[in-house]
Write a protein that holds these residues in place. Structure first.
Motif, PDB file in Angstrom:
ATOM      1  N   GLY A 156      -6.173 -57.246   7.259  1.00  0.00           N
ATOM      2  CA  GLY A 156      -4.954 -57.206   6.460  1.00  0.00           C
ATOM      3  C   GLY A 156      -4.889 -58.424   5.573  1.00  0.00           C
ATOM      4  O   GLY A 156      -5.318 -59.519   5.964  1.00  0.00           O
ATOM      5  N   LEU A 162      -4.243 -52.641   4.090  1.00  0.00           N
ATOM      6  CA  LEU A 162      -5.062 -52.597   5.293  1.00  0.00           C
ATOM      7  C   LEU A 162      -6.394 -51.966   4.944  1.00  0.00           C
ATOM      8  O   LEU A 162      -6.449 -50.977   4.208  1.00  0.00           O
ATOM      9  N   SER A 169       0.526 -53.246  12.430  1.00  0.00           N
ATOM     10  CA  SER A 169       0.496 -54.349  11.467  1.00  0.00           C
ATOM     11  C   SER A 169       1.873 -54.977  11.364  1.00  0.00           C
ATOM     12  O   SER A 169       2.890 -54.281  11.339  1.00  0.00           O
TER      13      SER A 169
END
Length: 861
Positions: free
Chosen positions: A443, A449, A494
């Motif tokens: 990331g 991503l 994330s």
């Protein structure tokens, strides 16, 4: 499966601390330890494992010069305060100090006898001092700039001193004649280093003009101006080769390579092509390369010091063909800058990969806490890393950097085997797959991503291959700070600065759920190893656990006073550990929402803004490692079992000691009883013992005997107890009794040596004064009682014993006469009673008072 035992406590058992921040250093005569300047303090470091043996406090000014005496018994130091100090290394005490220069001392040298100390100052002066007396024996002026280097001739019979300056000159001073006997002006820039051959007939000087000059009998021998060294330092090898009259010497410089030369042919015998400190460009902001070098004694090799505070120990090997080869045998890192991320490495977790504020990854051996090797390849600061052991048994490391690249490293070969190029911003988070270990997720600050495939990765470590991106998604509205892959490789989570955490499904990165609830950016995310939940740590000072199924918040944990940077599960997901910007590490229990332990092992003396950025948990051992802005790495192990055993042992020992105490009291062995009471830390029992002694006739003997058996630490502890007793009126008489005996036994010099005695006396004096004032008031009040009772004719004023005896004698002599008088008086009273009833009663009272003069109280005996 048996229920996991909850952890109650972690204990820091090892630390990697900073010990060198650049500047002066000194190596012992046998090479066993190094004395380093660390800001305003001086650290003495074991050269074998970088452990700090002792620390010498400074004067709050940066240390500018250091040197050791030839026998390593004394250390000489100076700082920006211009104070020159002599330290005894056996006691770490300053023996004497003085000032002599008008500017900071930039260099020091001690002669072979250890009796003379030469100092080079920024004021352009060179001074020689008598070490024992602390007075100046020689005062040399001649340099027009800062004196940068200084050294004595190695032969103690030749009192010659060499000094180099930034005025590009080298001066040779004769201490016997007290004058300059030669001035060498061949350099074009600052002289950075001076060396003399072992036979004492060859002088080598190096400067910033990329030249080294070889002087024989003070004549220019040759000029190596073809070198490409910007800041060269030279040290003599001192070995003759095949009967050659030349010498070998070593040079290092800003380019970060080591070269060995032969003075006869001016030929380079060894040219180190590259090292992990080699500078390949002329960027001014790159702080790399070597600052100094020296040959270690007893053929221990070469020590090179880098601009980023590393000590590199090289072994010099001569091949059968006569060629020389350098082998890096040991690396000590003096300063790590801020530690931003770290991970345990290998199946046995005996190595620790650390990302600091440099473009390299440093791998430490936890057994010796020395840097085993570094991984160099990124062109900017490394921000994140992750480690794993592949299904084929290869130990892999993945790193993300500010250079927008992802790099894959193999630990065994210490080389880069893959590069992922494609991000448009700094890579702030990377993670390996947990089950198959066949992909990497990254990331970036470009808010995307990427999934990188490891399939088909070549086993050839000669050249790094390009990693292929399998999937890309625009994941967040702001920078991505953290990534975590589920244990079964089906999901990835994330966390971002946009205050949300998103869960994505592999392999196409399809959004599953968004976790909303934090009020600040999310710094850390991690999947539970057993439950369907995710833990997040945020800048809003909270930690939350979320359900994966619907994205609901299950629990919120509050306790940190600033941003929380990391949170990792422990004990099969029933506990977790966290760290943050408040400098604290906390241990939590999930079911009770309780913080069961808080640790503040990290400390940044240079700044009050301490942050613990990095936290990692060993998968096999559940050992912790933490690091932060203080550049310190702390290792923690679970001490729950050992603490329980220790508590049980102390309890058992306490029972035995308690019985021994009671036996000693029964035997009236007060000395032994008091000693045991001190060991058990029982102040109440100690008070009872002193109270019992206070009531005995021979209290002085027993008390002094018990107090004389106490050591300094026990005396300090007793004074603490007395201070507490002295605050209570019911206990103060025993406190004053013990205090009087202590001051009667101990000499004033012994009392002064008790640690913290000043603070203890400050607590004793006010209450003692209050008690004496109260006793004085009570005594004065008794005078009023005496006066009142005397006025009521209850007591008589006290008279002198001699007068009492005389009165008693007079009474015995005139007893018969007195008795006759009483009979006559009775007869007279019988006739005159009707007329003088009242007056006769008064006379009777006066007569009865005077009849027995030795009695004080009426009716008394």
């Amino acid at each position: 499966m048996a229920a996991a035992t909850l952890k109650k406590n972690y204990r820091c058992f090892q630390s990697l601390q900073q010990f060198y921040t650049g500047g002066p250093y000194a190596v012992s005569s046998d090479g066993s330890f190094i004395v380093c300047a660390c800001d305003e303090t001086i650290k003495i470091v074991d050269s074998s494992n970088a452990s700090i043996k002792s620390t010498i406090g400074g004067d709050s000014e940066t240390v500018t010069a250091l040197t050791l005496s030839p026998n390593d018994n004394f250390l000489f130091s100076s700082s920006q305060s211009r104070q020159i100090r002599v330290w005894d290394l056996s006691t770490l005490k300053c023996l004497r100090s003085w000032k002599g220069h008008e500017g900071p001392v930039m260099g020091m040298a001690c002669d072979a006898s250890g009796g003379l100390l030469a100092t080079a100052g920024a004021d352009g002066k060179v001074l020689v001092w008598d070490v024992d007396g602390g007075f100046c024996t020689h005062y040399f002026k001649g340099h027009k700039g800062v004196v940068t280097s200084i050294m004595f001739h190695p032969d103690p019979d030749r009192l010659i001193l060499y000094s180099g300056s930034n005025d590009a000159t080298v001066h040779v001073w004769d201490l016997t004649k007290k004058k300059c006997i030669a001035t060498l002006e061949k350099h074009l820039s600052t002289v950075t280093s001076i060396a003399v051959s072992e036979d004492g007939w060859t002088l080598l000087t190096a400067g910033r003009d990329k030249a080294l000059l070889n002087y024989c009998y003070f004549n220019v021998y040759s000029n190596f101006d073809h070198w490409t060294l910007a800041r060269a330092n030279c040290k003599q090898r001192g070995k003759k080769r095949n009967g050659s009259t030349g010498i070998y010497f070593v040079t290092v410089g800003e380019r970060g390579v080591v070269r060995i030369w032969d003075s006869d042919s001016a030929a380079c015998l060894l040219d180190q092509k590259s090292s992990d400190v080699t500078v390949s460009s002329d960027k001014e902001d790159v702080i790399r390369g070597f600052t100094s070098a020296m040959m270690l004694p007893s053929d221990q090799g070469l020590l090179c010091v880098t601009a980023d505070q590393q000590f590199l120990f090289y072994s010099l090997i001569e091949n059968p063909g006569g060629s020389l080869e350098l082998f890096l045998s040991r690396r000590l890192v003096g300063y790590n800058e801020e530690i931003v991320d770290m991970k345990f490495l290998g199946e046995e977790e005996q190595l620790l990969a650390v990302a600091t504020s440099v473009e390299q990854v440093r791998v430490y051996d936890l057994a010796s806490m020395s840097c085993s090797y570094v991984l160099a390849g990124h062109t900017d600061i490394v921000l994140c890393l992750d480690t794993c052991v592949s299904t084929s048994g290869r130990t892999l490391i993945v790193t993300g950097s500010k250079d927008n690249n992802v790099r894959l490293w193999e630990s065994d070969s210490r080389s880069c085997i893959g590069v992922g190029i494609g991000h448009m911003g700094a890579v702030g988070a990377v993670a390996f797959s947990k089950k198959l270990r066949n992909f990497i997720v990254s990331g970036s600050s470009d808010r995307t991503l990427k999934v990188w495939s490891l399939d088909g990765l070549s086993d050839d470590v000669g050249e790094a291959s390009n990693l292929k991106a399998k999937a890309v998604v625009a994941a967040h509205d702001k920078d991505i700070n953290s990534l975590a892959v589920a244990p079964n490789d089906s999901l990835v989570c994330s966390g971002s600065q946009d205050r949300t955490a998103c869960i994505w499904r592999f392999p196409d990165l399809v959004l599953v759920v968004v976790l909303k609830g934090h009020k600040r950016g999310i710094w850390s995310v991690e999947f539970s190893p057993v439950d369907q939940c995710v833990i997040t740590a945020s800048g809003d000072k909270t930690i939350k656990i979320w359900a994966i199924s619907d994205g609901s918040c299950l629990r919120t944990f509050e306790g940190h006073t600033s941003s929380v940077f990391r949170a990792s599960f422990l004990t099969r997901g029933t506990q977790f550990v966290s760290c943050g910007a408040d400098g604290l590490v906390k241990l939590w229990t999930v079911n009770t929402n309780e913080c069961i332990a808080t640790y503040d092992q990290h400390e940044d003396k240079r700044s009050c803004d301490l942050k613990v950025w990095a936290l990692t948990v060993g998968r096999r051992t559940e050992m912790l490692a933490t690091g932060g802005s203080d550049a310190v790495i702390n290792l923690w192990h679970d001490s729950t079992a050992s603490d329980k055993e220790e508590a049980f042992r102390k309890e058992e020992e306490g029972v035995l000691k308690g019985q021994e105490l009671e036996n000693a009291v029964s035997d009236a062995d007060y000395t032994k009883a008091i000693q045991i009471a001190f060991e058990l830390r029982r102040p109440h029992k100690l008070f009872e013992l002193f109270a019992e002694l206070f009531r005995k006739k021979d209290a002085k003997y027993h008390t002094e005997k018990a107090l004389r058996a106490l050591g300094k630490e026990e005396s300090r502890l007793l004074l603490e107890y007395v201070r507490e007793w002295n605050t209570k009126p019911k206990l103060c008489h025993i406190a004053q009794f013990v205090l009087f005996r202590i001051f009667s036994i101990l000499q004033p010099t012994d009392i002064i040596e008790i640690r913290g005695v000043g603070e203890l006396l400050e607590g004793l004096i006010p209450y003692s004064q209050r008690h004496f004032s109260r006793i004085d008031r009570l005594e004065r009040s008794t005078f009023l009682l005496d006066y009142t009772l005397a006025g009521m004719s209850v007591i008589e004023p006290e008279i002198d014993r001699k007068e009492l005896k005389e009165q008693s004698g007079d009474y015995s002599k005139g007893a018969v006469e007195e008795r006759s008088g009483e009979i006559d008086y009775e007869q007279e009273k019988h006739h005159e009673e009707p007329k003088q009833k009242t007056s006769s009663k008064k006379r009777k009272s006066r007569r009865l008072k005077g009849a027995v003069p030795h009695k004080k109280v009426n009716g008394g005996t």
